[in-house]
Scaffold this motif. Sequence first.
Motif, short mmCIF file in Angstrom:
data_model
loop_
_atom_site.label_atom_id
_atom_site.label_comp_id
_atom_site.label_asym_id
_atom_site.label_seq_id
_atom_site.Cartn_x
_atom_site.Cartn_y
_atom_site.Cartn_z
N LEU A 84 -3.59 22.41 2.89
CA LEU A 84 -2.85 21.51 2.01
C LEU A 84 -2.00 20.52 2.80
N LEU A 85 -1.40 20.98 3.89
CA LEU A 85 -0.63 20.05 4.72
C LEU A 85 -1.54 19.01 5.37
N LEU A 86 -2.74 19.41 5.76
CA LEU A 86 -3.69 18.45 6.32
C LEU A 86 -4.11 17.43 5.28
N TRP A 87 -4.34 17.88 4.05
CA TRP A 87 -4.70 16.96 2.98
C TRP A 87 -3.56 15.99 2.68
N LEU A 88 -2.32 16.48 2.73
CA LEU A 88 -1.17 15.60 2.53
C LEU A 88 -1.06 14.58 3.66
N PHE A 89 -1.34 15.00 4.87
CA PHE A 89 -1.30 14.08 6.01
C PHE A 89 -2.39 13.03 5.88
N VAL A 90 -3.58 13.42 5.45
CA VAL A 90 -4.67 12.46 5.25
C VAL A 90 -4.29 11.44 4.18
N GLY A 91 -3.61 11.90 3.12
CA GLY A 91 -3.16 10.97 2.09
C GLY A 91 -2.18 9.95 2.61
N GLN A 92 -1.27 10.38 3.50
CA GLN A 92 -0.32 9.44 4.08
C GLN A 92 -1.02 8.43 5.00
N ILE A 93 -2.02 8.87 5.71
CA ILE A 93 -2.79 7.95 6.55
C ILE A 93 -3.54 6.93 5.69
N TYR A 94 -4.07 7.41 4.56
CA TYR A 94 -4.78 6.49 3.65
C TYR A 94 -3.82 5.44 3.09
N LEU A 95 -2.60 5.85 2.73
CA LEU A 95 -1.63 4.88 2.23
C LEU A 95 -1.26 3.86 3.30
N LEU A 96 -1.17 4.32 4.55
CA LEU A 96 -0.87 3.39 5.64
C LEU A 96 -1.99 2.37 5.81
N LEU A 97 -3.23 2.83 5.76
CA LEU A 97 -4.36 1.89 5.87
C LEU A 97 -4.43 0.95 4.67
N LEU A 98 -4.12 1.50 3.48
CA LEU A 98 -4.13 0.66 2.28
C LEU A 98 -3.06 -0.43 2.36
N ARG A 99 -1.93 -0.08 2.94
CA ARG A 99 -0.86 -1.06 3.07
C ARG A 99 -1.28 -2.19 4.02
N ARG A 100 -1.98 -1.85 5.10
CA ARG A 100 -2.40 -2.87 6.05
C ARG A 100 -3.46 -3.79 5.46
N LYS A 101 -4.26 -3.28 4.53
CA LYS A 101 -5.32 -4.09 3.95
C LYS A 101 -4.87 -4.85 2.70
N SER A 102 -3.63 -4.62 2.26
CA SER A 102 -3.13 -5.29 1.06
C SER A 102 -2.51 -6.63 1.41
N ASP A 103 -2.45 -7.49 0.42
CA ASP A 103 -1.91 -8.84 0.62
C ASP A 103 -0.51 -8.92 0.04
N PRO A 104 0.46 -9.42 0.80
CA PRO A 104 1.82 -9.60 0.24
C PRO A 104 1.83 -10.72 -0.80
N LEU A 105 2.63 -10.51 -1.83
CA LEU A 105 2.69 -11.46 -2.95
C LEU A 105 3.98 -12.26 -2.85
N ASN A 106 3.87 -13.51 -3.17
CA ASN A 106 5.01 -14.41 -3.27
C ASN A 106 4.94 -15.11 -4.63
N GLY A 107 5.83 -16.00 -4.87
CA GLY A 107 5.79 -16.75 -6.11
C GLY A 107 6.56 -16.07 -7.22
N ALA A 108 6.00 -16.18 -8.44
CA ALA A 108 6.72 -15.72 -9.63
C ALA A 108 6.90 -14.20 -9.64
N ALA A 109 5.88 -13.46 -9.23
CA ALA A 109 5.99 -12.00 -9.24
C ALA A 109 7.05 -11.52 -8.25
N ALA A 110 7.07 -12.11 -7.06
CA ALA A 110 8.08 -11.71 -6.07
C ALA A 110 9.48 -12.09 -6.53
N ASP A 111 9.63 -13.25 -7.17
CA ASP A 111 10.94 -13.63 -7.69
C ASP A 111 11.41 -12.68 -8.79
N MET A 112 10.48 -12.27 -9.62
CA MET A 112 10.83 -11.32 -10.67
C MET A 112 11.30 -9.99 -10.08
N LEU A 113 10.63 -9.55 -9.01
CA LEU A 113 11.04 -8.31 -8.36
C LEU A 113 12.42 -8.43 -7.74
#
Length: 289
Positions: A141-170
């Motif tokens: 279970l700890l290994l599966w949790l670690f794999v999930g954190q690695i997946y989130l890290l890779l997903l973050r690197r492949k995602s695009d930062p948003l600007n404009g109206a959505a970022a202003d709203m945030l």
Amino acid sequence: SLLVQSSLILLLGLLLGALLRRHGPQAQSLIYRATLATVALTGIASLIFSSHVQPIWRISLPAGAAAISAQPPTPSQADTPAHLPTAVAHSEPLTTMPTGVVNAAPSPQTDILPSAPPAPRLGSRWHLAAILIWAAGAASLLLWLFVGQIYLLLLRRKSDPLNGAAADMLRRLCPERALNPPILLASPHIRSPFLAGIWHPAIFLPASYEQDFTEDELRMVLAHEVAHWQNRDNAWMLVTRAICAVLWIQPLLLLVARRMMQASEENCDIAALTMGCSARSYADCLLSF
């Protein structure tokens, strides 16, 4: 011992959470968080101080055959040398016997042959098997949790930062002078919004969020995720999943974690309404999800 004490703590937390339900999800969330923290701290303290603290109760196990055979035999008539007179062996005191005869008598300690090491008991084998099963489950279970954190890290690197109206709203939804506010990311690999990250939090949106959400719905979604960030729910959920992975043999722990997650979601729903979201529109948005 760990199962008994964790069961008592978790049952007390569930009882307090049920009694405080009328006070709202925020009180319930605090109770469940305190319960999980207490279980973790008592478990760590038990492992650290187990060799320095005497147990409250002891369990006496029956002595094995090796322990019984190690006791010195009681002298009897059969142990009396044949060359000693009967009157000397049974009626006269030991001090009246000649010195040579006393030294000639064999000592009971020298007649004991060294016994073989005792075979492992069935209980110890079951104990070892239980430890191995628990360790294998926790490691998986700890290994599966670690794999999930690695997946989130890779997903973050492949995602695009948003600007404009959505970022202003945030930025308008986050408190002024907030430390380490979340950023806004869009990814084609996700289907629903969520918050991730502890040191560098980010709110993930689907790449098609402009077609999926209206402006009011996007505001409600961001308000909900900002409430998660303010309550540090992402950090607490990561710690909770780690505790559940280590103590996976405790079923009450999963129940407390599920109650805490439900209370956190309800608390964020209430917080989103305080940020200017309409109750009817927010309910329709939840039903659409």
